[in-house]
Design an enzyme around this catalytic site. Sequence first.
Site, mmCIF file in Angstrom:
data_model
loop_
_atom_site.group_PDB
_atom_site.id
_atom_site.type_symbol
_atom_site.label_atom_id
_atom_site.label_comp_id
_atom_site.label_asym_id
_atom_site.label_seq_id
_atom_site.Cartn_x
_atom_site.Cartn_y
_atom_site.Cartn_z
ATOM 1 N N GLY A 649 3.739 10.186 -5.141
ATOM 2 C CA GLY A 649 3.669 10.485 -6.558
ATOM 3 C C GLY A 649 2.455 9.835 -7.174
ATOM 4 O O GLY A 649 1.421 9.680 -6.519
ATOM 5 N N VAL A 651 0.675 6.563 -9.651
ATOM 6 C CA VAL A 651 0.785 5.160 -10.036
ATOM 7 C C VAL A 651 0.109 4.984 -11.388
ATOM 8 O O VAL A 651 -1.018 5.439 -11.601
ATOM 9 C CB VAL A 651 0.128 4.232 -8.990
ATOM 10 N N LYS A 665 4.963 2.861 -9.964
ATOM 11 C CA LYS A 665 4.866 3.901 -8.936
ATOM 12 C C LYS A 665 5.982 4.915 -9.197
ATOM 13 O O LYS A 665 7.159 4.624 -9.022
ATOM 14 C CB LYS A 665 5.022 3.247 -7.563
ATOM 15 N N ASP A 761 4.016 0.082 8.868
ATOM 16 C CA ASP A 761 2.906 0.915 8.405
ATOM 17 C C ASP A 761 1.724 0.042 7.974
ATOM 18 O O ASP A 761 1.187 0.201 6.872
ATOM 19 C CB ASP A 761 3.368 1.815 7.252
#
Length: 959
Positions: A649, A651, A665, A761
């Site tokens: 999405g 920020v 966010k 990640d």
Amino acid sequence: MVASRAMMVFRILFHLLVASTQFLVIAALTDPQDFSAIQSLRNSWENVPPSWEGADPCGNRWDGIGCINSRVVSITLSSINLSGQLSSDIQELSELQTLDLSYNKGLTGPLPPAIGNMKKLSNLILVGCGFSGPIPSSIGYLRELVFLSLNSNGFTGGIPPSIGLLSKLYWLDLADNKLTGTIPVSNGKTPGLDMLVKTKHFHFGKNKLLGEIPSLLFHSNMTLKHLLLESNLLTGNIPSTLGLVHTLEVVRLDKNSLSGSVPPNLNNLTSVQELFLANNKLTGPLPNLTGMNLLNYVDLSNNSFAASDVPPWFSTLQSLTSLIMEDTKIQGPLPISLFSLFQLQTVVLRNNMINGTLTIGSSYSNQLHLIDLRNNFIDDFTRRANYSFQIILVDNPICFEGRTEAYCNIPQPTNNSYSTPPENCTPSPCRPDQISSPTCKCAYPYTGSIFFRAPSFSNFGNTSTFASLQEELILTFQSNNLPVDSVSLSNPTKNLDDYLVLNLQVFPSGLNYFNWTGISGIGFVLSNQTFKPPDGFGPFFFIGDNYKYFADLATGSSKSSSSGIIIGAAVGGSVLFLLLLIAGIYAFRQKRRAEVAAKKNDPFASWDPNTNSGGVPQLKGARSFSFEELKKYTNNFSEVNDVGSGGYGKVYRGTLSNGQQVAVKRAQQGSMQGRLEFKTEIELLSRVHHKNVVGLVGFCFDQGEQMLVYEFIANGTLKDSLSGRSGIRLDWMRRLRIALGAARGLQYLHDLADPPIIHRDIKSNNILLDERLNAKVADFGLSKPMGETDRGHVTTQVKGTMGYLDPEYYMTQQLTEKSDVYGFGVLLLELLTARSPIEKGKYIVREVKLAMDKTKEMYKLQQILDPVIASSMAARSLEKFVDLALNCVEESGVNRPTMSEVVKEIENIMELAGLNPNTESASTSASYEGESKGSGNPYTNESLFSYSGGYPPSRLEPK
């Protein structure tokens, strides 16, 4: 408060009912001393079987209690969710012969030294519990002991030398604990394990044992069959005395730091069927295995043997199924006769110097399923039109010219989806909480996992192999008079320990559930090694799940009615029952009132666990914002405050009422991050507090919105600075400090967070730089907490970002902290080169390895370094930095350092470069800015190719 008081009244009345009946029971059969000891155990444990009431364990046949006349001789209570500690009063059971409490994770605390007073104990089995602390030396007093299985707990300290006094010991399993120290041997004054001449099994793998393997441990009088020392911290040479134990069948010394030459007399062990010496530091000539004609499985990978031609014994081991010899400096062509061995299934000879033409011929084994010769010098391949097995020749000259043949591409991971098929019937439609058995009956099975520590085969796609195992399991259960109808095996996988893991479901006969006795009986058959697997499966252990589908024994016939209960007890019981009913109704109403009140104040009251989001998040300190609040703080999510976007999405910069700047966010509809990732990130970030980990201010779960509110990080991502988008120029000093900050943040997640967290990640887009250019680890949407039950790894769907993704995790689906270490190693190379991990089809790890020359200054990497730092760095600090990065990206996780070791090494590199690793970062980022600032979007999330399952890319390491 009111509800809790009502429950207290309920419990008091219940105990009055029990007491009123006990007073009227005629004389019990159980020895008073034994009853007193059992009573102590019952008081110190929770979740004991319902039959544990009254004063007569033997006469009333309490579940899990075995008696001879009036004396208790066995306690077998596996997989029933027992919790508590083992009371030292257990020593009062002076006739006890068997104690099996396996697969009860809730049993914790130390093993009481008083256990040494149980002189008749022959089976002490505590597999897969939560015991901790040192193993008491008093265990050496149990001179009748035959089975000692303490594996898969949390025991610490050394192996007690007194175990050497157990002259009748057959089975010794201390694996998968936290044991330290050296392996004890006798010295004339103290006993040692060399005295165990009748013991067949030494299972000590997955501990932290130190020092050399003592040469005195082995001698020709021993009858040892299985020597399992894998995954420890052992050093020094393999003792030549090992060659004296001619009874050995399985030898696992892999994943240690053993050095020196393999003793030449190793081939005296002609009964050995599985030999694992991989992932050590062995040197000298390649061992000669000629004459070891029963060898099925050989793994000598990742050692430092001297270069040698392909040894003649390759083609002489007629029982060979699996030849695994990665990175062993073998050179020359492979003989065609190797592939004619009639049982051969797997040949893995990656990273060697094999050359010439690969010829398999027409008489190859019909069991062959994989030949992996990656990264050799093969320039031709004589092949038939079609082979039924897999051949991999990636990174050989034959594949350098853009060849498109299948053997020039890394294949997709194979999924061994074997599951026991139905027995000539149609599976029944079952309730959601039931499972259809192989005989097509809906039931509640007993489940768990079987771990085979050294299987002789490597082709897990052979269904007949598992069918024979299934038949042996059923036969064993039924021959022990257990109520078992059928068993199902599924999902054979090879884990990071090179164990074969199988899921097991055991289905009941007669009823659709097991009773307490049935579960304990099945558990005992598996924990006590009563079950003997077919040839080829080797040593095993079982970890059972808690069984939660017992029948309601409170009203069943399993409770013995005593002839001594008078009519008055029945009348009194009726009165008490009415009181219990009234108290129960009152407690239920109070509980409902409390739930309604709590729901009104719960920001997650509308959280729906049926949407794959898990339960309501467990938060520590994170603030819950309303949608209207965040709308106000971001000026209605205006474009002016839009500071970045990604697949999740957008920020937005926001300013709270107290003046604090935050980054909001906000998820968009159909975003890549779902509710489970949202919940994960909230839960984890609310628990972590470290200067090198981005801080969570709060969240919003309101009006269908999912938003996370972070501290605002002024200078965006490390990726932006390395690419030049931010306008910040990072010199060598600053990059070292960023590497250290990111490493410290990751070390905190691995070692100090509760529970420990695997980020999953790690990449330059997830390292943020604050106004002083301090590094902060961010984005926990894919992170995994590691609970006690995960035991160092968790099997999970592969997720992460290509280029940073750990190949071992990708291939096995087993996630460990070392997966983060791999991603961090790629990040270090990115700091050096300012290149993306995968750029124009070239993989940064491979490019650095190809370009470097350790005999030259700065490893001859000047052409690949980022020009910004190429002329300003000290050669020695660069070389150390490259060594660390390449150590982090070792193919095998066991060869990678921990993050605490990485932190120490970066600190050493900084000191070598004349920097103090403990000084504060620059006062501002201004002195590192270039002539023009970047786009001003510190949260831009471009070029992120995150992998979360589905169709994988063809190769992890493009040329």
